[in-house]
Design a protein around this motif. Structure first.
Motif, mmCIF file in Angstrom:
data_model
loop_
_atom_site.group_PDB
_atom_site.id
_atom_site.type_symbol
_atom_site.label_atom_id
_atom_site.label_comp_id
_atom_site.label_asym_id
_atom_site.label_seq_id
_atom_site.Cartn_x
_atom_site.Cartn_y
_atom_site.Cartn_z
ATOM 1 N N THR A 93 116.057 47.877 78.546
ATOM 2 C CA THR A 93 116.063 49.307 78.344
ATOM 3 C C THR A 93 116.095 49.618 76.849
ATOM 4 N N SER A 94 116.232 50.890 76.521
ATOM 5 C CA SER A 94 116.186 51.325 75.123
ATOM 6 C C SER A 94 117.493 51.013 74.402
ATOM 7 N N GLY A 95 117.557 51.366 73.162
ATOM 8 C CA GLY A 95 118.790 51.251 72.385
ATOM 9 C C GLY A 95 119.352 49.844 72.399
ATOM 10 N N PRO A 96 120.616 49.689 72.843
ATOM 11 C CA PRO A 96 121.255 48.374 72.804
ATOM 12 C C PRO A 96 120.547 47.336 73.657
ATOM 13 N N GLY A 97 119.886 47.762 74.716
ATOM 14 C CA GLY A 97 119.123 46.807 75.522
ATOM 15 C C GLY A 97 118.056 46.156 74.686
ATOM 16 N N ALA A 98 117.340 46.975 73.947
ATOM 17 C CA ALA A 98 116.264 46.465 73.097
ATOM 18 C C ALA A 98 116.811 45.665 71.920
ATOM 19 N N THR A 99 117.853 46.177 71.280
ATOM 20 C CA THR A 99 118.353 45.440 70.113
ATOM 21 C C THR A 99 118.991 44.120 70.512
ATOM 22 N N ASN A 100 119.452 44.013 71.752
ATOM 23 C CA ASN A 100 119.970 42.718 72.228
ATOM 24 C C ASN A 100 118.877 41.659 72.337
ATOM 25 N N LEU A 101 117.632 42.068 72.193
ATOM 26 C CA LEU A 101 116.523 41.111 72.242
ATOM 27 C C LEU A 101 116.223 40.516 70.877
ATOM 28 N N VAL A 102 116.769 41.114 69.822
ATOM 29 C CA VAL A 102 116.339 40.738 68.462
ATOM 30 C C VAL A 102 116.528 39.260 68.151
ATOM 31 N N THR A 103 117.671 38.704 68.524
ATOM 32 C CA THR A 103 117.906 37.279 68.248
ATOM 33 C C THR A 103 116.851 36.413 68.921
ATOM 34 N N GLY A 104 116.569 36.726 70.189
ATOM 35 C CA GLY A 104 115.571 35.949 70.922
ATOM 36 C C GLY A 104 114.170 36.119 70.349
ATOM 37 N N LEU A 105 113.863 37.306 69.874
ATOM 38 C CA LEU A 105 112.548 37.541 69.263
ATOM 39 C C LEU A 105 112.403 36.701 68.005
ATOM 40 N N THR A 140 112.681 48.032 63.889
ATOM 41 C CA THR A 140 113.720 47.001 63.907
ATOM 42 C C THR A 140 113.120 45.626 64.153
ATOM 43 N N THR A 141 112.089 45.574 65.018
ATOM 44 C CA THR A 141 111.558 44.263 65.410
ATOM 45 C C THR A 141 110.276 43.884 64.682
ATOM 46 N N LEU A 142 109.848 44.680 63.734
ATOM 47 C CA LEU A 142 108.618 44.355 62.983
ATOM 48 C C LEU A 142 108.602 42.942 62.425
ATOM 49 N N PRO A 143 109.631 42.508 61.716
ATOM 50 C CA PRO A 143 109.555 41.173 61.132
ATOM 51 C C PRO A 143 109.796 40.028 62.119
ATOM 52 N N VAL A 144 110.211 40.338 63.333
ATOM 53 C CA VAL A 144 110.511 39.245 64.263
ATOM 54 C C VAL A 144 109.580 39.227 65.467
ATOM 55 N N THR A 145 108.479 39.949 65.373
ATOM 56 C CA THR A 145 107.477 39.895 66.443
ATOM 57 C C THR A 145 106.130 39.550 65.847
ATOM 58 N N LYS A 146 105.274 38.914 66.652
ATOM 59 C CA LYS A 146 103.907 38.649 66.203
ATOM 60 C C LYS A 146 103.155 39.978 66.162
ATOM 61 N N PRO A 175 106.105 36.066 70.007
ATOM 62 C CA PRO A 175 106.635 37.142 70.841
ATOM 63 C C PRO A 175 106.026 38.498 70.477
ATOM 64 N N VAL A 176 105.740 39.281 71.524
ATOM 65 C CA VAL A 176 105.169 40.617 71.356
ATOM 66 C C VAL A 176 106.084 41.609 72.058
ATOM 67 N N LEU A 177 106.280 42.774 71.472
ATOM 68 C CA LEU A 177 107.122 43.788 72.100
ATOM 69 C C LEU A 177 106.326 45.067 72.326
ATOM 70 N N VAL A 178 106.415 45.617 73.545
ATOM 71 C CA VAL A 178 105.754 46.881 73.877
ATOM 72 C C VAL A 178 106.830 47.873 74.286
ATOM 73 N N ASP A 179 106.961 48.940 73.513
ATOM 74 C CA ASP A 179 108.006 49.948 73.705
ATOM 75 C C ASP A 179 107.376 51.145 74.406
ATOM 76 N N ILE A 180 107.827 51.463 75.627
ATOM 77 C CA ILE A 180 107.154 52.516 76.409
ATOM 78 C C ILE A 180 108.094 53.686 76.644
ATOM 79 N N THR A 181 107.708 54.885 76.181
ATOM 80 C CA THR A 181 108.564 56.056 76.353
ATOM 81 C C THR A 181 108.630 56.453 77.825
ATOM 82 N N LYS A 182 109.748 57.087 78.185
ATOM 83 C CA LYS A 182 110.013 57.375 79.593
ATOM 84 C C LYS A 182 108.976 58.309 80.209
#
Lengths: 302, 298
Positions: A93-105, A140-146, A175-182
């Motif tokens: 999900t958004s916010g903390p859900g997404a930022t919890n992915l940063v380490t893995g990305l 936030t994830t620009l430098p850690v995603t392809k 890793p690729v991230l796609v952020d989709i608004t509700k």
């Protein structure tokens, strides 16, 4: 009478339209199915609820594994991808859900692991208002995603997913991230046949082998008195273990592996000499560097 | 004997591999094969770069390179490795007293014949597994390399098992990293994922403690860990669990873990101040690799 007939016609017409349209969430799930996805690791939340609602009717096609923390989801997707060669898929999900992915990305980025991570995002009209669980995930994830992208309209979901899988899996994987608004998840659109991405202008994942480079390399190798192969993860990512074995056997050259290259050359092969690096084996490390004094004498003799 | 030509394939000259770059392979010509152009000439200047997919490059090179033998050169590696075997490995595999991480992985490798999918976390246990597990097949070694993310192994192992459900999947984890993502035992429980989890417990943040011993005068600053009852914790998640402390119980316990048809947790208590050698200290050249701790640090 006329008014009643018109109301009937409008109602029927609306029903027909509703029957043919799909939501952005369904478009997302259809895209994943079209890409051959069967397993998703994820954790729901407010901003991604429409996707999860649609998922409820896809259990025959998509197997969602509910983890206990989004970091668990992304590491699980990494393990999945590493042993299968497939693209690992994550929902958060958004916010903390997404930022919890940063380490893995960051982890998948540096270790070249193909992932597509879908994050829910607040309604488009709330972007930039410091809404509940709103975080600027793309920046936030620009430098850690392809590659990453934010999608705010349903019609853009399928093309974004197609690009995401193509970028994640080709060339040096990542890793690729796609952020989709509700709102995009809810929006109704006409279903369009899914088109896999096969080309992106300016993205050249597979370099054409250059004869001149191969000739130059072969010349060096053929002339080398003590050649030494260092096998990295690239051998595994290319599925080239058998080819490396053939090369080493023909040329008689010993092979050592980096940490992520382990298994890229079989450990029980007579040409295998060990593990490289900080805690690697003695031979592979010592034989890499010249002993300055000795080799100054030998320099010309090489 | 020293290499005169390095053929780097799909590797990026990471600092853990090169040690001090200014001293790395100065005498050798470098062939660097990589699909990512950004990696070529990033750390090491390549004499013959080959910007290509590894498979394509290998096929082309095999055709263009001469058939050859380098028996003496290969033998030199084996002889040098024999020094390591005698100075380091023999001791680790024939010790008395506390269990050593090395013997645990040595037995794991033998019992699975080098064919299991082994997922490691980050730290001493990771390095020991990389040294002692004889990986015979591709795509069976899973670890966090470049980032070194503690907590990686438990979730990664469950993901790996779901990808290849008919294969043996073993996670090897330290007591520190285990607790970073231990809540994923819940995922394993919910989906009945029959993954094997082995925690090598030394009640320390081991790798950091090793550096504190070697480079910071044994000042164990904030690395000692007080751990919970891991067996009870696994039990709370309905996972079969066993703790091993004695050498005579080790192989039997490993076999029991491997034979289990359900998920299984094995805690192996290992020596608190066990160190991983050989080691190339940070900043040193790879040829300065140490086979044991210097006397003043023991």
């Amino acid at each position: 009478m006329d008014a009643l007939l018109t109301k009937h016609k409008v109602e029927n017409a609306t029903q027909q339209v509703a029957a043919t349209k799909i939501t952005g969430s369904e478009a997302l799930l259809n895209s994943l199915v079209a890409e051959g996805v069967q397993t998703i690791f994820g954790y729901p939340g407010g901003a991604i609820m429409p996707v999860y609602d649609a998922l409820y009717h896809y259990t025959d096609r998509l197997n969602h594994i509910l983890v206990r923390h989004e970091q668990g989801a992304i590491h699980a997707a990494q393990g999945f991808a590493r042993v299968s060669g497939k693209v690992g898929v994550v929902f958060a999900t958004s916010g903390p859900g997404a930022t919890n992915l940063v380490t893995g990305l960051a982890d998948a980025q540096i270790d070249s692991t193909p992932l597509v991570c879908i994050t829910g995002q607040v309604f488009a009209h709330l972007l930039g208002t410091d809404a509940f669980q709103e975080t600027d995930v793309v920046n936030t994830t620009l430098p850690v995603t392809k590659w990453n992208i934010q999608v705010t309209e349903a019609a853009d979901i399928a093309p974004a997913i197609a690009k995401a899988f193509y970028i994640a899996a080709t060339g040096r994987p990542g890793p690729v991230l796609v952020d989709i608004t509700k709102n995009a998840q809810n929006e109704l659109i006409e279903p369009v046949e899914y088109k896999k991405c096969e080309h992106i202008r300016t993205y050249k994942p597979r370099p054409a082998l250059q004869e001149a480079q191969v000739e130059a390399a072969a010349a060096l190798i053929n002339g080398a008195k003590k050649p030494y192969i260092l096998c990295g993860q690239g051998v595994l990512l290319a599925g080239a273990t058998a080819d490396l074995v053939a090369f080493s056997e023909k040329t008689g050259i010993p092979v050592a592996c980096t940490l992520l290259g382990l298994g890229g050359f079989p450990a029980d092969h007579p040409n295998y000499v060990g593990y490289l690096g900080m805690h690697g084996n003695y031979g592979p490390n010592v034989n890499t560097n010249a002993c300055d004094v000795l080799d100054r004498h030998r320099h010309a003799v090489r | 004997m020293r290499a005169t030509c390095l053929i780097a394939i799909g590797m990026r000259f990471d600092d853990r591999v090169t040690g001090n770059v200014s001293k790395y392979a100065r005498q050798a010509k470098i062939v660097h094969i990589d699909i990512d152009k950004a990696e070529i000439n990033k750390i090491i200047q390549a004499d013959a770069p080959v910007h290509a997919d590894a498979r394509e490059a290998l096929l082309a090179l095999t055709a263009k390179c001469n058939a050859n033998k380098h028996a003496d050169w290969v033998e030199d590696f084996h002889q040098k490795n024999a020094i390591e075997y005698n100075k380091v490995i023999l001791k680790e595999l024939n010790s008395t007293g506390e269990l050593k991480m090395a013997e645990v992985i040595f037995h794991l490798s033998n019992l699975t014949n080098g064919h299991a999918i082994v997922v490691t976390d980050v730290g001493q246990h990771q390095m020991v597994t990389s040294r002692y597990y004889q990986y015979k097949d591709p795509r069976k070694q899973v670890t966090s390399g470049g980032a070194g993310t503690m907590g990686f192994a438990l979730p990664a192992a469950l993901g790996a098992k779901l990808a290849r459900p008919t294969e043996q999947v073993v996670a090897v984890i330290g007591d520190g990293g285990y607790q970073m993502t231990v809540q994923e035992l819940g995922t394993i429980m919910q989906y009945n994922i029959p993954v094997k989890i082995m925690v090598l417990n030394n009640s320390f943040l081991g790798m950091v403690r090793q550096w504190q011993q070697l480079f910071h005068g044994k000042r164990y600053s904030c690395t000692e860990m007080v751990n919970p009852d891991f067996i009870k914790l696994a039990g709370a998640y309905g996972i079969a669990a066993r703790k091993v402390e004695k050498r005579e119980d080790l192989v039997g316990a490993l076999q029991e873990m491997l034979d289990a048809k359900t998920s299984y947790f094995l805690e192996v208590v290992v020596g608190k101040e066990d160190n991983v050698f050989p080691m190339v200290p940070a900043g040193a050249a790879v040829s300065d690799i140490m086979l044991e701790a210097p006397p003043e640090c023991q």
